[in-house]
Design an enzyme around this catalytic site. Sequence first.
Site, PDB file in Angstrom:
ATOM      1  N   PRO A  92       0.830  -1.211   0.000  1.00 12.97           N
ATOM      2  CA  PRO A  92       0.000   0.000   0.000  1.00 12.97           C
ATOM      3  C   PRO A  92       0.864   1.261   0.000  1.00 12.97           C
ATOM      4  O   PRO A  92       1.818   1.351   0.754  1.00 12.97           O
ATOM      5  CB  PRO A  92      -0.776  -0.092   1.314  1.00 12.97           C
ATOM      6  CG  PRO A  92      -0.540  -1.459   1.857  1.00 12.97           C
ATOM      7  CD  PRO A  92       0.702  -1.975   1.220  1.00 12.97           C
ATOM      8  N   GLU A  93       0.543   2.194  -0.870  1.00 13.62           N
ATOM      9  CA  GLU A  93       1.235   3.486  -0.868  1.00 13.62           C
ATOM     10  C   GLU A  93       0.291   4.535  -0.285  1.00 13.62           C
ATOM     11  O   GLU A  93      -0.821   4.226   0.127  1.00 13.62           O
ATOM     12  CB  GLU A  93       1.669   3.835  -2.298  1.00 13.62           C
ATOM     13  CG  GLU A  93       2.738   2.855  -2.807  1.00 13.62           C
ATOM     14  CD  GLU A  93       3.714   3.505  -3.760  1.00 13.62           C
ATOM     15  OE1 GLU A  93       3.979   4.717  -3.644  1.00 13.62           O
ATOM     16  OE2 GLU A  93       4.230   2.795  -4.645  1.00 13.62           O
ATOM     17  N   HIS A 145      -4.643 -15.250   9.198  1.00 11.91           N
ATOM     18  CA  HIS A 145      -3.773 -14.075   9.308  1.00 11.91           C
ATOM     19  C   HIS A 145      -4.491 -12.867   9.904  1.00 11.91           C
ATOM     20  O   HIS A 145      -4.018 -11.750   9.794  1.00 11.91           O
ATOM     21  CB  HIS A 145      -3.179 -13.740   7.940  1.00 11.91           C
ATOM     22  CG  HIS A 145      -2.444 -14.898   7.337  1.00 11.91           C
ATOM     23  ND1 HIS A 145      -1.276 -15.377   7.873  1.00 11.91           N
ATOM     24  CD2 HIS A 145      -2.727 -15.676   6.272  1.00 11.91           C
ATOM     25  CE1 HIS A 145      -0.867 -16.419   7.151  1.00 11.91           C
ATOM     26  NE2 HIS A 145      -1.733 -16.621   6.177  1.00 11.91           N
ATOM     27  N   ARG A 165       2.101 -11.412   5.720  1.00 11.07           N
ATOM     28  CA  ARG A 165       3.575 -11.349   5.776  1.00 11.07           C
ATOM     29  C   ARG A 165       4.084 -10.670   7.045  1.00 11.07           C
ATOM     30  O   ARG A 165       5.268 -10.722   7.326  1.00 11.07           O
ATOM     31  CB  ARG A 165       4.101 -10.654   4.519  1.00 11.07           C
ATOM     32  CG  ARG A 165       3.795 -11.474   3.268  1.00 11.07           C
ATOM     33  CD  ARG A 165       4.259 -10.800   2.008  1.00 11.07           C
ATOM     34  NE  ARG A 165       5.706 -10.709   1.940  1.00 11.07           N
ATOM     35  CZ  ARG A 165       6.358 -10.096   0.958  1.00 11.07           C
ATOM     36  NH1 ARG A 165       5.671  -9.524  -0.018  1.00 11.07           N
ATOM     37  NH2 ARG A 165       7.665 -10.039   0.950  1.00 11.07           N
TER      38      ARG A 165
END
Length: 294
Positions: free
Chosen positions: A2-3, A105, A124
Amino acid sequence: MPELPEVETIRRGLEPVLVGERIERVEQRRADLRFPFPENFGKRLTGRAIVSVQRRAKYLLAHLDDGTVLIIHLGMSGRISIIGHGRERGQLGAFTHNQGDRGAHDHVVLRLGSGTEIVYNDPRRFGLMDLTTRAALDAHPLLAELGIEPLGPDLTAEHLARHAVGRRSDLKSFLLDQRIIAGLGNIYVCEVLFRTRLKPARAAACLATPTGKPNARTAAIIPHIRDVLNEAIEAGGSTLRDYAQTDGSLGYFQHRFHVYGREGEPCLTPACRGKVRRTIQGGRSTFFCSVCQR
Ligand SMILES: [Zn+2]
Protein backbone atom coordinates in the site's frame (compact mmCIF):
# COMPACT_ATOMS: atom_id res chain seq x y z
CA MET A 1 2.45 -2.69 -1.03
CA PRO A 2 0.00 0.00 0.00
CA GLU A 3 1.23 3.49 -0.87
CA LEU A 4 -0.04 6.84 0.35
CA PRO A 5 -3.22 6.87 -1.80
CA GLU A 6 -4.21 3.39 -0.60
CA VAL A 7 -3.63 4.38 3.02
CA GLU A 8 -5.62 7.59 2.58
CA THR A 9 -8.42 5.59 0.94
CA ILE A 10 -8.46 3.23 3.91
CA ARG A 11 -8.46 6.19 6.31
CA ARG A 12 -11.49 7.64 4.56
CA GLY A 13 -13.20 4.25 4.76
CA LEU A 14 -12.48 3.85 8.46
CA GLU A 15 -13.28 7.38 9.60
CA PRO A 16 -17.10 7.20 9.49
CA VAL A 17 -17.06 3.76 11.10
CA LEU A 18 -14.63 4.53 13.92
CA VAL A 19 -15.11 8.14 14.97
CA GLY A 20 -17.38 8.48 18.00
CA GLU A 21 -17.30 4.73 18.70
CA ARG A 22 -15.96 3.08 21.82
CA ILE A 23 -13.59 0.09 21.64
CA GLU A 24 -15.41 -2.56 23.63
CA ARG A 25 -13.04 -5.48 23.27
CA VAL A 26 -9.59 -6.12 21.79
CA GLU A 27 -8.48 -9.53 20.58
CA GLN A 28 -4.74 -9.66 20.05
CA ARG A 29 -3.88 -13.04 18.58
CA ARG A 30 -0.09 -12.92 18.57
CA ALA A 31 2.72 -11.18 20.44
CA ASP A 32 4.18 -9.36 17.46
CA LEU A 33 3.84 -8.19 13.89
CA ARG A 34 7.03 -6.61 12.53
CA PHE A 35 7.71 -5.51 16.13
CA PRO A 36 6.22 -6.75 19.41
CA PHE A 37 2.91 -5.14 20.33
CA PRO A 38 3.28 -2.56 23.11
CA GLU A 39 2.70 -3.76 26.67
CA ASN A 40 -0.93 -3.99 27.77
CA PHE A 41 -1.96 -3.23 24.19
CA GLY A 42 -5.53 -4.49 24.53
CA LYS A 43 -6.01 -3.10 28.01
CA ARG A 44 -4.93 0.39 26.99
CA LEU A 45 -7.42 0.45 24.11
CA THR A 46 -10.39 -1.16 25.83
CA GLY A 47 -13.12 1.26 26.86
CA ARG A 48 -11.63 4.20 24.97
CA ALA A 49 -13.58 6.22 22.40
CA ILE A 50 -12.07 7.10 19.01
CA VAL A 51 -11.97 10.85 18.47
CA SER A 52 -10.41 11.08 15.00
CA VAL A 53 -8.60 9.04 12.36
CA GLN A 54 -5.68 10.78 10.71
CA ARG A 55 -2.90 9.83 8.32
CA ARG A 56 0.77 10.80 8.46
CA ALA A 57 2.76 9.53 5.45
CA LYS A 58 1.71 5.86 5.32
CA TYR A 59 0.75 5.62 8.99
CA LEU A 60 -2.86 5.54 10.18
CA LEU A 61 -3.34 7.37 13.48
CA ALA A 62 -6.40 6.73 15.62
CA HIS A 63 -6.71 9.40 18.31
CA LEU A 64 -8.47 8.20 21.47
CA ASP A 65 -10.38 10.19 24.10
CA ASP A 66 -7.64 9.85 26.75
CA GLY A 67 -4.91 11.30 24.50
CA THR A 68 -3.61 7.89 23.42
CA VAL A 69 -2.79 7.50 19.73
CA LEU A 70 -2.91 4.09 18.03
CA ILE A 71 -0.35 3.98 15.19
CA ILE A 72 -0.97 1.44 12.42
CA HIS A 73 1.25 0.68 9.43
CA LEU A 74 0.11 -1.89 6.88
CA GLY A 75 3.61 -3.00 5.88
CA MET A 76 3.65 -5.05 2.67
CA SER A 77 0.44 -7.01 2.97
CA GLY A 78 -1.67 -5.53 5.77
CA ARG A 79 -5.43 -5.18 5.23
CA ILE A 80 -8.20 -3.84 7.38
CA SER A 81 -11.70 -5.29 7.17
CA ILE A 82 -14.90 -3.87 8.58
CA ILE A 83 -17.27 -6.64 9.59
CA GLY A 84 -20.90 -6.48 10.57
CA HIS A 85 -21.40 -2.78 10.08
CA GLY A 86 -25.11 -2.29 9.78
CA ARG A 87 -25.39 0.56 7.27
CA GLU A 88 -26.95 0.20 3.87
CA ARG A 89 -24.92 -0.80 0.86
CA GLY A 90 -23.18 1.79 -1.28
CA GLN A 91 -21.24 3.57 1.41
CA LEU A 92 -17.72 2.89 2.48
CA GLY A 93 -17.79 0.35 5.21
CA ALA A 94 -21.33 -0.57 4.30
CA PHE A 95 -21.10 -4.30 3.98
CA THR A 96 -21.12 -7.47 5.96
CA HIS A 97 -19.52 -10.82 5.51
CA ASN A 98 -19.62 -14.21 7.16
CA GLN A 99 -18.80 -13.75 10.83
CA GLY A 100 -17.41 -17.28 11.05
CA ASP A 101 -14.98 -16.69 8.22
CA ARG A 102 -11.91 -15.86 10.24
CA GLY A 103 -8.59 -16.07 8.43
CA ALA A 104 -5.37 -17.47 9.84
CA HIS A 105 -3.77 -14.08 9.31
CA ASP A 106 -6.32 -12.03 11.25
CA HIS A 107 -4.02 -10.78 14.00
CA VAL A 108 -6.03 -8.08 15.76
CA VAL A 109 -9.79 -7.63 16.13
CA LEU A 110 -11.26 -4.46 17.63
CA ARG A 111 -14.92 -4.80 18.60
CA LEU A 112 -16.74 -1.49 18.69
CA GLY A 113 -19.74 -0.47 20.75
CA SER A 114 -21.85 -0.58 17.58
CA GLY A 115 -21.06 -4.29 17.21
CA THR A 116 -18.83 -3.64 14.21
CA GLU A 117 -15.50 -5.44 14.20
CA ILE A 118 -12.33 -3.97 12.73
CA VAL A 119 -10.02 -6.81 11.69
CA TYR A 120 -6.34 -6.37 10.93
CA ASN A 121 -5.07 -9.10 8.60
CA ASP A 122 -1.42 -9.37 7.52
CA PRO A 123 -0.02 -12.59 6.01
CA ARG A 124 3.58 -11.35 5.78
CA ARG A 125 3.52 -9.42 9.07
CA PHE A 126 5.65 -6.46 7.97
CA GLY A 127 2.96 -4.19 9.40
CA LEU A 128 3.01 -2.76 12.89
CA MET A 129 0.88 -1.28 15.64
CA ASP A 130 2.13 0.94 18.42
CA LEU A 131 0.68 3.22 21.07
CA THR A 132 1.85 6.69 21.97
CA THR A 133 0.27 9.90 23.23
CA ARG A 134 -0.84 12.94 21.34
CA ALA A 135 1.87 14.99 23.08
CA ALA A 136 4.64 12.53 22.13
CA LEU A 137 3.41 11.80 18.61
CA ASP A 138 5.72 14.10 16.63
CA ALA A 139 8.76 12.77 18.49
CA HIS A 140 7.81 9.11 17.96
CA PRO A 141 10.79 7.27 16.37
CA LEU A 142 8.68 6.22 13.37
CA LEU A 143 7.43 9.75 12.69
CA ALA A 144 10.14 12.12 13.92
CA GLU A 145 12.30 11.96 10.79
CA LEU A 146 9.47 12.17 8.28
CA GLY A 147 9.47 15.00 5.78
CA ILE A 148 6.50 17.11 4.79
CA GLU A 149 3.10 15.76 3.66
CA PRO A 150 2.84 15.91 -0.13
CA LEU A 151 -0.86 16.80 0.05
CA GLY A 152 -0.45 19.46 2.74
CA PRO A 153 0.47 23.15 2.55
CA ASP A 154 4.16 22.48 3.29
CA LEU A 155 4.84 21.09 -0.18
CA THR A 156 6.18 24.22 -1.85
CA ALA A 157 8.71 24.99 -4.57
CA GLU A 158 10.85 26.66 -1.89
CA HIS A 159 10.92 23.46 0.19
CA LEU A 160 12.00 21.33 -2.75
CA ALA A 161 14.59 23.85 -3.98
CA ARG A 162 16.11 24.19 -0.53
CA HIS A 163 16.68 20.42 -0.35
CA ALA A 164 17.67 19.98 -4.01
CA VAL A 165 20.42 22.59 -4.21
CA GLY A 166 23.85 21.02 -4.62
CA ARG A 167 22.44 17.51 -4.26
CA ARG A 168 24.32 14.83 -6.18
CA SER A 169 21.64 12.13 -6.02
CA ASP A 170 19.25 11.59 -8.92
CA LEU A 171 15.70 12.94 -9.11
CA LYS A 172 14.10 9.58 -8.44
CA SER A 173 15.88 8.98 -5.14
CA PHE A 174 15.42 12.64 -4.18
CA LEU A 175 11.64 12.35 -4.52
CA LEU A 176 11.64 8.97 -2.74
CA ASP A 177 13.60 10.38 0.20
CA GLN A 178 11.08 10.18 3.06
CA ARG A 179 12.95 12.86 5.03
CA ILE A 180 12.12 15.39 2.29
CA ILE A 181 8.62 14.30 1.23
CA ALA A 182 6.90 11.65 3.33
CA GLY A 183 4.84 8.96 1.68
CA LEU A 184 5.67 9.44 -1.99
CA GLY A 185 6.37 5.88 -3.19
CA ASN A 186 8.04 4.28 -6.21
CA ILE A 187 4.98 4.08 -8.46
CA TYR A 188 3.96 7.71 -7.92
CA VAL A 189 7.49 9.09 -8.32
CA CYS A 190 7.68 7.42 -11.76
CA GLU A 191 4.34 8.99 -12.70
CA VAL A 192 5.31 12.45 -11.42
CA LEU A 193 8.57 12.47 -13.40
CA PHE A 194 6.76 11.33 -16.53
CA ARG A 195 4.27 14.18 -16.26
CA THR A 196 7.02 16.67 -15.53
CA ARG A 197 9.00 15.23 -18.49
CA LEU A 198 12.13 14.88 -16.41
CA LYS A 199 14.42 11.88 -16.69
CA PRO A 200 14.57 9.92 -13.40
CA ALA A 201 18.38 9.61 -13.57
CA ARG A 202 18.88 13.35 -13.89
CA ALA A 203 20.60 15.11 -10.98
CA ALA A 204 18.19 16.36 -8.31
CA ALA A 205 20.03 19.69 -8.29
CA CYS A 206 18.11 20.58 -11.48
CA LEU A 207 15.17 21.50 -9.19
CA ALA A 208 17.00 24.56 -7.79
CA THR A 209 19.01 27.53 -8.90
CA PRO A 210 22.66 27.57 -7.78
CA THR A 211 21.59 29.64 -4.78
CA GLY A 212 18.82 27.23 -3.76
CA LYS A 213 15.84 29.12 -5.16
CA PRO A 214 12.99 27.47 -7.09
CA ASN A 215 13.15 27.43 -10.89
CA ALA A 216 10.60 26.62 -13.61
CA ARG A 217 11.02 22.86 -13.05
CA THR A 218 10.41 23.13 -9.30
CA ALA A 219 7.23 25.10 -9.93
CA ALA A 220 6.10 22.58 -12.55
CA ILE A 221 6.63 19.47 -10.45
CA ILE A 222 4.50 20.55 -7.45
CA PRO A 223 1.05 20.31 -9.09
CA HIS A 224 2.03 17.00 -10.69
CA ILE A 225 2.86 15.52 -7.28
CA ARG A 226 -0.52 16.60 -5.92
CA ASP A 227 -2.46 15.53 -9.03
CA VAL A 228 -0.91 12.07 -9.23
CA LEU A 229 -1.74 11.34 -5.59
CA ASN A 230 -5.21 12.90 -5.66
CA GLU A 231 -6.18 11.05 -8.84
CA ALA A 232 -5.07 7.78 -7.28
CA ILE A 233 -7.08 8.51 -4.13
CA GLU A 234 -10.15 9.25 -6.22
CA ALA A 235 -9.68 6.08 -8.27
CA GLY A 236 -9.13 4.13 -5.07
CA GLY A 237 -12.29 5.48 -3.57
CA SER A 238 -14.47 4.18 -6.35
CA THR A 239 -12.61 0.89 -6.71
CA LEU A 240 -12.69 0.36 -2.98
CA ARG A 241 -16.48 0.58 -2.87
CA ASP A 242 -16.80 -2.22 -5.43
CA TYR A 243 -14.16 -4.29 -3.75
CA ALA A 244 -15.54 -3.78 -0.30
CA GLN A 245 -19.01 -4.94 -1.21
CA THR A 246 -17.79 -8.33 -2.35
CA ASP A 247 -15.05 -9.01 0.13
CA GLY A 248 -15.42 -6.77 3.16
CA SER A 249 -11.84 -5.60 2.91
CA LEU A 250 -10.35 -2.17 2.58
CA GLY A 251 -7.12 -2.74 0.74
CA TYR A 252 -5.22 -2.43 -2.49
CA PHE A 253 -6.63 -1.15 -5.70
CA GLN A 254 -5.57 -1.22 -9.30
CA HIS A 255 -5.08 2.08 -10.98
CA ARG A 256 -4.16 2.85 -14.55
CA PHE A 257 -0.67 4.36 -14.69
CA HIS A 258 1.02 6.23 -17.54
CA VAL A 259 4.44 4.60 -17.23
CA TYR A 260 4.49 2.31 -14.21
CA GLY A 261 4.22 -1.33 -15.25
CA ARG A 262 4.12 -0.43 -18.98
CA GLU A 263 7.59 -1.52 -20.12
CA GLY A 264 7.82 -1.77 -23.92
CA GLU A 265 4.44 -0.11 -24.48
CA PRO A 266 4.06 3.14 -26.46
CA CYS A 267 4.58 6.40 -24.58
CA LEU A 268 1.26 8.13 -23.88
CA THR A 269 2.59 11.66 -24.46
CA PRO A 270 0.78 12.99 -27.55
CA ALA A 271 2.98 12.80 -30.68
CA CYS A 272 5.82 11.06 -28.81
CA ARG A 273 7.09 7.99 -30.62
CA GLY A 274 9.00 6.63 -27.64
CA LYS A 275 8.37 3.42 -25.75
CA VAL A 276 8.30 3.05 -21.98
CA ARG A 277 11.60 1.73 -20.69
CA ARG A 278 12.39 0.06 -17.39
CA THR A 279 15.65 0.47 -15.49
CA ILE A 280 16.67 -0.36 -11.94
CA GLN A 281 17.54 2.52 -9.62
CA GLY A 282 18.38 1.87 -6.00
CA GLY A 283 17.14 -1.70 -6.38
CA ARG A 284 13.70 -0.68 -7.60
CA SER A 285 12.12 -0.50 -11.02
CA THR A 286 11.97 2.85 -12.74
CA PHE A 287 9.66 3.30 -15.72
CA PHE A 288 10.14 6.25 -18.05
CA CYS A 289 10.18 7.42 -21.67
CA SER A 290 13.69 8.24 -22.83
CA VAL A 291 12.34 10.33 -25.72
CA CYS A 292 10.15 12.90 -23.93
CA GLN A 293 11.69 12.76 -20.45
CA ARG A 294 14.87 14.79 -20.44
ZN1 LIG B 1 7.52 9.89 -24.58
